[in-house]
Design a protein around this motif. Structure first.
Motif, PDB file in Angstrom:
ATOM      1  N   VAL A  32     -69.211  28.885 103.083  1.00 13.35           N
ATOM      2  CA  VAL A  32     -70.175  28.732 104.176  1.00 13.35           C
ATOM      3  C   VAL A  32     -71.245  29.811 104.101  1.00 13.35           C
ATOM      4  CG1 VAL A  32     -70.467  28.728 106.678  1.00 13.35           C
ATOM      5  CG2 VAL A  32     -68.446  27.646 105.653  1.00 13.35           C
ATOM      6  N   LEU A  33     -70.836  31.053 103.819  1.00  9.47           N
ATOM      7  CA  LEU A  33     -71.793  32.152 103.693  1.00  9.47           C
ATOM      8  C   LEU A  33     -72.764  31.883 102.539  1.00  9.47           C
ATOM      9  CD1 LEU A  33     -70.946  35.943 103.933  1.00  9.47           C
ATOM     10  CD2 LEU A  33     -72.637  35.083 102.348  1.00  9.47           C
ATOM     11  N   VAL A  34     -72.218  31.427 101.411  1.00  6.79           N
ATOM     12  CA  VAL A  34     -73.061  31.129 100.251  1.00  6.79           C
ATOM     13  C   VAL A  34     -74.071  30.040 100.591  1.00  6.79           C
ATOM     14  CG1 VAL A  34     -73.068  30.222  97.889  1.00  6.79           C
ATOM     15  CG2 VAL A  34     -71.330  31.883  98.569  1.00  6.79           C
ATOM     16  N   GLN A  35     -73.628  29.016 101.291  1.00  3.34           N
ATOM     17  CA  GLN A  35     -74.522  27.922 101.660  1.00  3.34           C
ATOM     18  C   GLN A  35     -75.585  28.397 102.651  1.00  3.34           C
ATOM     19  OE1 GLN A  35     -71.809  24.944 103.086  1.00  3.34           O
ATOM     20  NE2 GLN A  35     -70.920  24.583 101.048  1.00  3.34           N
ATOM     21  N   ASP A  36     -75.188  29.239 103.593  1.00  3.61           N
ATOM     22  CA  ASP A  36     -76.150  29.756 104.572  1.00  3.61           C
ATOM     23  C   ASP A  36     -77.203  30.632 103.904  1.00  3.61           C
ATOM     24  OD1 ASP A  36     -74.935  28.425 106.600  1.00  3.61           O
ATOM     25  OD2 ASP A  36     -73.966  30.179 107.505  1.00  3.61           O
ATOM     26  N   PHE A  37     -76.781  31.423 102.911  1.00  2.00           N
ATOM     27  CA  PHE A  37     -77.760  32.255 102.223  1.00  2.00           C
ATOM     28  C   PHE A  37     -78.718  31.396 101.397  1.00  2.00           C
ATOM     29  CE2 PHE A  37     -79.153  34.758  98.521  1.00  2.00           C
ATOM     30  CZ  PHE A  37     -79.888  35.725  99.200  1.00  2.00           C
ATOM     31  N   GLN A  38     -78.189  30.312 100.810  1.00  3.94           N
ATOM     32  CA  GLN A  38     -79.066  29.415 100.065  1.00  3.94           C
ATOM     33  C   GLN A  38     -80.071  28.755 100.996  1.00  3.94           C
ATOM     34  OE1 GLN A  38     -79.458  28.876  96.712  1.00  3.94           O
ATOM     35  NE2 GLN A  38     -81.242  27.744  97.485  1.00  3.94           N
TER      36      GLN A  38
END
Length: 409
Positions: free
Chosen positions: A118-124
C-alpha cells in the motif's frame, strides 16, 4: 539501470524455472522471488522492474551510471529506483528489452522482501501527481541566474585585486568570495549531475563537466560514480561510499572511472593565469589551498548534517520511501538556508525525487510529509544549528565507541 547497450546472453535458468524450451531466454519464463533472489552475485545478477525479470550480468559492466549502482539491486525489485533515476523511463526501457528473461509468476506479489504494498502504491500515486503537475520540469531562468551569480563572484574576486591591490585584508576578502563561488558551484554541478536542469541528458552532462571541471577542478565521472551509489542505498554499509570510505582512489579494471583531466587542468590554468601576477606561483598555490580549506568545511557540514546523524545499517531491503527517510532528514526552510545549502536542506525530497529541479522541493514537501504521516514514517526537520550540533554529537559518539574498542581490545 538504463542507458544504451547491446543484447546480452542470459544465464542458465534456475532450477524450477518455467516457460518451456529455452528456459529463461526470450522473456517467456516465469519466476518466483526466491529464484530471483538467488541471482545476486557479481557474476550472476538478475533484477525485477515492473514484474519483469532482467538478467543484467553483462549489462552492468556497461551501465552508464556505473557497475555498482545497478549491482546494488541484484536479486531485488528495482522498480522504484529505476523510475527515480531516469528522467525518461520509457526511452530507457528499449535498452532493457534484450535483457528480458521472463516475469514474476502470477501468484507472486509485486513487492519483494515483504515490503508494504500500500505504501509503495501510494508513493507511486504521489509521483504520478508530481509528474502531472510539472514539478519535474526545470525553470531555465533560475539556473541561468544561479550560474550567473557564481561567475559574478569569480569576476568580482579578481577585479577586487586589480583595482585595489593584494593587501592582506583584500586577499582575505577575495578568498571568501572564491570560497563562496566554489561552494555554490558544488550545488550547481550537483543539479546537472542529477539531470534535473536540461531536457536532454547530454546537455546536463556537458554543463556538469564545465561546472565541476572548469569552475572547480574536479571530475564529474568520479563524482557520479560515488554519488549515484549514495542515492541508491543511502547509509547502507558496503553500498553507500559516503559511509564506506575504504578506498581514496577508485581505480582498476573492475571500477573504471574516467578522470576529466582536460576540464580539471583548465581550472588550474585559469587560476594561475589570473592570480600569478599578484601572488606568484607559490602564492597562487597558497591562495587556492586556503579557498579549498574554507569551501571543504562548508561542503562537508552541509552534506553531512542530513545523513550522518541518521540511521546507518546493513541492507534491510526496504521500500524506496522508507529507506530514504530512515537515512535522511531536512533542515528547515529559509531564504538563507536554501542558498547556503543549495536547497539540500530539502534532502528528503531530493532523495525521493533525485531528478526534480531544486526550486520545486518546497512545493512537494507538504505532500511528502502527509504521505509519511499516513504511513507512520518519521519525517524529521531540524534547525540549521541543530543539524550541525547533531553532526558533532554523532562524531563524538563514534569516537567514544572507537576509543572504548581500542582500550578493551
Amino acid at each position: 539501470m538504463g542507458g544504451g547497450g547491446q543484447q546480452t546472453e542470459s544465464s542458465e535458468p534456475a532450477k524450477g524455472d518455467r516457460g518451456g524450451p529455452g528456459g529463461g531466454r526470450g522473456g517467456s519464463a516465469v519466476y518466483t522471488w526466491e529464484e530471483v533472489q538467488r541471482h545476486c552475485h557479481r557474476g550472476d545478477q538478475w533484477l525485477v522492474i515492473d514484474r519483469k525479470v532482467y538478467n543484467i550480468t553483462q549489462w552492468a559492466k556497461r551501465h552508464p551510471g556505473g557497475i555498482r549502482v545497478i549491482s546494488h539491486f541484484a536479486g531485488e525489485d528495482a522498480t522504484e529506483a529505476f523510475v527515480a533515476f531516469h528522467p525518461d523511463p520509457n526511452f530507457v526501457r528499449k535498452f532493457l528489452k534484450p535483457l528480458l528473461i521472463g516475469e514474476l509468476a502470477p501468484t507472486e506479489p509485486s513487492q519483494d522482501q515483504g515490503k508494504n504494498a500500500v505504501l509503495v502504491q501510494d508513493f507511486q500515486a504521489l509521483r504520478d501527481r508530481v509528474e502531472s503537475e510539472g514539478l519535474l520540469r526545470a525553470r531555465p531562468l533560475f539556473f541561468s541566474l544561479y550560474l550567473g551569480h557564481i561567475l559574478l563572484l569569480e569576476a568580482l574576486a579578481l577585479g577586487l585585486l586589480w583595482v585595489w591591490g593584494s593587501s592582506w585584508s583584500l586577499t582575505l576578502l577575495c578568498s571568501l568570495m572564491l570560497a563562496t563561488s566554489q561552494a555554490q558551484a558544488s550545488w550547481l554541478q550537483h543539479d546537472f549531475g542529477h539531470l534535473s536542469v536540461c531536457k536532454k541528458s547530454s546537455w546536463n552532462h556537458i554543463l556538469q563537466k564545465f561546472v565541476i571541471g572548469h569552475l572547480k577542478g574536479a571530475s564529474a565521472n568520479w563524482w557520479n560514480h560515488r554519488h549515484f551509489q549514495h542515492h541508491a542505498k543511502p547509509n547502507v554499509f558496503s553500498k553507500d561510499p559516503d559511509v564506506n570510505s575504504l578506498h581514496v582512489f577508485v581505480l582498476g579494471d573492475k571500477q573504471p572511472v574516467e578522470v576529466d583531466l582536460a576540464w580539471s587542468m583548465s581550472f588550474y590554468l585559469r587560476i594561475f593565469c589570473c592570480y600569478y601576477p599578484f601572488f606568484g606561483f607559490f602564492g597562487s598555490v597558497a591562495l587556492i589551498s586556503f579557498v579549498r580549506f574554507l569551501e571543504s568545511h562548508w561542503f562537508v557540514w552541509v552534506t553531512q548534517m542530513n545523513h550522518l546523524p541518521m540511521e546507518m545499517d546493513h541492507e534491510r531491503h526496504q521500500d524506496w520511501l522508507t529507506m530514504q527517510l530512515s537515512a535522511t532528514c531536512n533542515i528547515e526552510q529559509s531564504t538563507f538556508n536554501d542558498w547556503f545549502s543549495g536547497h539540500l536542506n530539502f534532502q528528503i525530497e531530493h532523495h525521493l525525487f533525485p531528478t526534480m529541479p531544486r526550486h520545486n522541493y518546497h512545493l512537494v514537501a507538504p505532500l511528502v510529509r502527509a504521505l509519511c504521516e499516513k504511513h507512520g514514517v518519521p519525517y524529521q526537520v531540524k534547525t540549521l544549528q541543530k543539524g550541525i550540533t547533531d553532526v558533532v554529537r554523532s562524531l563524538k559518539k563514534s569516537g567514544d565507541l572507537w576509543l572504548d574498542a581500542y582500550l578493551h581490545k
